[in-house]
Design a protein around this motif. Structure first.
Motif, PDB file in Angstrom:
ATOM      1  N   GLY A 168      35.530  25.162  48.264  1.00 23.55           N
ATOM      2  CA  GLY A 168      34.671  25.720  47.225  1.00 23.55           C
ATOM      3  C   GLY A 168      35.513  26.141  46.041  1.00 23.55           C
ATOM      4  O   GLY A 168      36.747  26.064  46.080  1.00 23.55           O
ATOM      5  N   MET A 169      34.852  26.566  44.981  1.00 20.21           N
ATOM      6  CA  MET A 169      35.557  26.922  43.745  1.00 20.21           C
ATOM      7  C   MET A 169      35.319  28.381  43.379  1.00 20.21           C
ATOM      8  O   MET A 169      34.324  28.709  42.737  1.00 20.21           O
ATOM      9  CB  MET A 169      35.071  26.028  42.599  1.00 20.21           C
ATOM     10  CG  MET A 169      35.597  24.607  42.672  1.00 20.21           C
ATOM     11  SD  MET A 169      37.389  24.518  42.501  1.00 20.21           S
ATOM     12  CE  MET A 169      37.599  25.066  40.834  1.00 20.21           C
ATOM     13  N   PRO A 170      36.229  29.273  43.783  1.00 20.73           N
ATOM     14  CA  PRO A 170      36.066  30.663  43.370  1.00 20.73           C
ATOM     15  C   PRO A 170      36.265  30.806  41.865  1.00 20.73           C
ATOM     16  O   PRO A 170      36.970  30.005  41.250  1.00 20.73           O
ATOM     17  CB  PRO A 170      37.150  31.413  44.128  1.00 20.73           C
ATOM     18  CG  PRO A 170      37.950  30.420  44.868  1.00 20.73           C
ATOM     19  CD  PRO A 170      37.388  29.062  44.607  1.00 20.73           C
ATOM     20  N   LYS A 171      35.640  31.791  41.312  1.00 22.34           N
ATOM     21  CA  LYS A 171      35.858  32.159  39.917  1.00 22.34           C
ATOM     22  C   LYS A 171      36.998  33.169  39.903  1.00 22.34           C
ATOM     23  O   LYS A 171      37.198  33.894  40.872  1.00 22.34           O
ATOM     24  CB  LYS A 171      34.584  32.766  39.337  1.00 22.34           C
ATOM     25  CG  LYS A 171      34.659  33.000  37.857  1.00 22.34           C
ATOM     26  CD  LYS A 171      33.320  33.308  37.265  1.00 22.34           C
ATOM     27  CE  LYS A 171      33.520  33.467  35.776  1.00 22.34           C
ATOM     28  NZ  LYS A 171      32.284  33.495  35.048  1.00 22.34           N
ATOM     29  N   THR A 172      37.761  33.208  38.813  1.00 27.80           N
ATOM     30  CA  THR A 172      38.881  34.144  38.734  1.00 27.80           C
ATOM     31  C   THR A 172      38.751  35.039  37.513  1.00 27.80           C
ATOM     32  O   THR A 172      38.108  34.698  36.516  1.00 27.80           O
ATOM     33  CB  THR A 172      40.235  33.413  38.671  1.00 27.80           C
ATOM     34  OG1 THR A 172      40.276  32.605  37.498  1.00 27.80           O
ATOM     35  CG2 THR A 172      40.470  32.570  39.905  1.00 27.80           C
ATOM     36  N   PHE A 173      39.392  36.200  37.633  1.00 28.14           N
ATOM     37  CA  PHE A 173      39.485  37.150  36.536  1.00 28.14           C
ATOM     38  C   PHE A 173      40.871  37.762  36.606  1.00 28.14           C
ATOM     39  O   PHE A 173      41.288  38.239  37.658  1.00 28.14           O
ATOM     40  CB  PHE A 173      38.419  38.241  36.660  1.00 28.14           C
ATOM     41  CG  PHE A 173      38.515  39.286  35.581  1.00 28.14           C
ATOM     42  CD1 PHE A 173      38.087  39.004  34.289  1.00 28.14           C
ATOM     43  CD2 PHE A 173      39.035  40.535  35.847  1.00 28.14           C
ATOM     44  CE1 PHE A 173      38.177  39.959  33.290  1.00 28.14           C
ATOM     45  CE2 PHE A 173      39.130  41.497  34.850  1.00 28.14           C
ATOM     46  CZ  PHE A 173      38.697  41.203  33.568  1.00 28.14           C
ATOM     47  N   ALA A 174      41.619  37.705  35.510  1.00 26.52           N
ATOM     48  CA  ALA A 174      42.974  38.252  35.477  1.00 26.52           C
ATOM     49  C   ALA A 174      42.986  39.554  34.693  1.00 26.52           C
ATOM     50  O   ALA A 174      42.332  39.674  33.657  1.00 26.52           O
ATOM     51  CB  ALA A 174      43.934  37.247  34.858  1.00 26.52           C
ATOM     52  N   VAL A 175      43.733  40.511  35.193  1.00 29.01           N
ATOM     53  CA  VAL A 175      43.824  41.823  34.565  1.00 29.01           C
ATOM     54  C   VAL A 175      45.248  42.353  34.748  1.00 29.01           C
ATOM     55  O   VAL A 175      45.915  42.008  35.726  1.00 29.01           O
ATOM     56  CB  VAL A 175      42.778  42.804  35.173  1.00 29.01           C
ATOM     57  CG1 VAL A 175      43.047  43.052  36.640  1.00 29.01           C
ATOM     58  CG2 VAL A 175      42.711  44.103  34.403  1.00 29.01           C
ATOM     59  N   ARG A 176      45.713  43.146  33.798  1.00 30.95           N
ATOM     60  CA  ARG A 176      47.027  43.776  33.929  1.00 30.95           C
ATOM     61  C   ARG A 176      46.847  44.929  34.924  1.00 30.95           C
ATOM     62  O   ARG A 176      46.113  45.868  34.681  1.00 30.95           O
ATOM     63  CB  ARG A 176      47.469  44.302  32.561  1.00 30.95           C
ATOM     64  CG  ARG A 176      48.882  44.698  32.460  1.00 30.95           C
ATOM     65  CD  ARG A 176      49.925  43.641  32.536  1.00 30.95           C
ATOM     66  NE  ARG A 176      49.763  42.486  31.666  1.00 30.95           N
ATOM     67  CZ  ARG A 176      50.411  41.344  31.833  1.00 30.95           C
ATOM     68  NH1 ARG A 176      51.276  41.204  32.812  1.00 30.95           N
ATOM     69  NH2 ARG A 176      50.230  40.337  31.048  1.00 30.95           N
ATOM     70  N   ALA A 177      47.497  44.841  36.068  1.00 33.59           N
ATOM     71  CA  ALA A 177      47.332  45.813  37.151  1.00 33.59           C
ATOM     72  C   ALA A 177      48.226  47.028  36.950  1.00 33.59           C
ATOM     73  O   ALA A 177      49.051  47.063  36.034  1.00 33.59           O
ATOM     74  CB  ALA A 177      47.637  45.145  38.480  1.00 33.59           C
ATOM     75  N   SER A 178      48.095  47.987  37.832  1.00 36.76           N
ATOM     76  CA  SER A 178      48.888  49.221  37.778  1.00 36.76           C
ATOM     77  C   SER A 178      50.380  48.945  37.804  1.00 36.76           C
ATOM     78  O   SER A 178      51.169  49.717  37.263  1.00 36.76           O
ATOM     79  CB  SER A 178      48.522  50.130  38.949  1.00 36.76           C
ATOM     80  OG  SER A 178      47.164  50.439  38.928  1.00 36.76           O
ATOM     81  N   SER A 179      50.788  47.851  38.428  1.00 34.99           N
ATOM     82  CA  SER A 179      52.200  47.489  38.521  1.00 34.99           C
ATOM     83  C   SER A 179      52.753  46.982  37.188  1.00 34.99           C
ATOM     84  O   SER A 179      53.951  46.882  37.020  1.00 34.99           O
ATOM     85  CB  SER A 179      52.376  46.395  39.564  1.00 34.99           C
ATOM     86  OG  SER A 179      51.731  45.216  39.117  1.00 34.99           O
ATOM     87  N   GLY A 180      51.867  46.620  36.271  1.00 40.16           N
ATOM     88  CA  GLY A 180      52.277  45.993  35.019  1.00 40.16           C
ATOM     89  C   GLY A 180      52.202  44.483  35.074  1.00 40.16           C
ATOM     90  O   GLY A 180      52.256  43.817  34.054  1.00 40.16           O
ATOM     91  N   SER A 181      52.077  43.930  36.271  1.00 42.23           N
ATOM     92  CA  SER A 181      51.960  42.476  36.453  1.00 42.23           C
ATOM     93  C   SER A 181      50.512  42.046  36.279  1.00 42.23           C
ATOM     94  O   SER A 181      49.587  42.825  36.501  1.00 42.23           O
ATOM     95  CB  SER A 181      52.417  42.067  37.849  1.00 42.23           C
ATOM     96  OG  SER A 181      53.780  42.315  38.013  1.00 42.23           O
ATOM     97  N   LEU A 182      50.342  40.799  35.926  1.00 42.72           N
ATOM     98  CA  LEU A 182      49.011  40.228  35.832  1.00 42.72           C
ATOM     99  C   LEU A 182      48.502  39.963  37.247  1.00 42.72           C
ATOM    100  O   LEU A 182      49.160  39.290  38.031  1.00 42.72           O
ATOM    101  CB  LEU A 182      49.053  38.933  35.034  1.00 42.72           C
ATOM    102  CG  LEU A 182      47.746  38.424  34.465  1.00 42.72           C
ATOM    103  CD1 LEU A 182      47.128  39.431  33.511  1.00 42.72           C
ATOM    104  CD2 LEU A 182      47.969  37.101  33.764  1.00 42.72           C
ATOM    105  N   ALA A 183      47.344  40.518  37.585  1.00 44.45           N
ATOM    106  CA  ALA A 183      46.719  40.297  38.888  1.00 44.45           C
ATOM    107  C   ALA A 183      45.515  39.396  38.669  1.00 44.45           C
ATOM    108  O   ALA A 183      44.647  39.689  37.840  1.00 44.45           O
ATOM    109  CB  ALA A 183      46.289  41.610  39.513  1.00 44.45           C
TER     110      ALA A 183
END
Length: 141
Positions: free
Chosen positions: A54-69
Motif C-alpha cells: 500500500g501507499m502510506p502518506k507522509t508528513f515531515a516535521v522538524r522534531a525535538s531532536s532538530g532532525s527532520l522526522a
C-alpha cells in the motif's frame, strides 16, 4: 522475530523482522501531537527489514531532536504507522498500536521524559532519558 501489522481500514499492511527489545516510548511534544496521546510507542527496526504493502502518506516535521522526522500514516483512515528520522534513516519506528499482535512486547526505554505529561505514570523498571540517548541503535525522533 517476524511481525505483521496494518492500518485500521486495512489498506496499508506491513511485515518486518524485529528485535522485541527495541520497543521505545517517546514523550516529545511532536510525538504527543502526532499520536493524539501523551506519548507515542514504537518498535525500532532496520528500514531494510520492513516490507510495506500500500501507499502510506507522509508528513515531515522538524522534531525535538532538530532532525527532520518523516511520519507515515494511512491516507484513508489516518492510522499512524511509521516514523523515520533523517539522522538515522537506516532505522524506522513502527507505531506499536498498528501491530497485529502486540502481546509479546514490552517497552524497554522511555525517551524525552522531560516533556512527559505530569500525570503519566512512568515505568520505573525501564531506563528514562530526559532527551534521547545518542546511541546508533536508537531512533532519535
Amino acid at each position: 522475530m517476524k511481525v505483521e501489522g496494518r492500518c485500521h481500514c486495512g489498506s496499508i499492511s506491513y511485515q518486518a523482522e524485529v528485535d522485541p527489545s527495541k520497543v521505545t516510548i517517546c514523550h516529545c511534544t511532536d510525538c504527543q501531537i502526532s499520536s493524539g496521546a501523551p506519548f507515542a510507542s514504537g518498535i525500532v527496526v532496520m528500514t531494510a527489514d520492513l516490507e510495506i504493502s500500500g501507499m502510506p502518506k507522509t508528513f515531515a516535521v522538524r522534531a525535538s531532536s532538530g532532525s527532520l522526522a518523516t511520519r507515515s500514516f494511512c491516507p484513508d483512515c489516518g492510522t499512524p504507522l511509521f516514523t523515520q528520522s533523517e539522522a538515522n534513516s537506516q532505522f524506522t519506528s513502527i507505531r506499536f498500536p498498528s501491530l497485529d499482535d502486540a502481546s509479546g512486547f514490552k517497552p524497554m526505554l522511555d525517551i524525552y521524559t522531560a516533556s512527559a505529561q505530569r500525570w503519566v505514570c512512568l515505568d520505573q523498571s525501564i531506563p528514562h532519558f530526559p532527551q534521547s540517548p545518542q546511541q546508533p541503535n536508537e531512533l532519535d525522533a
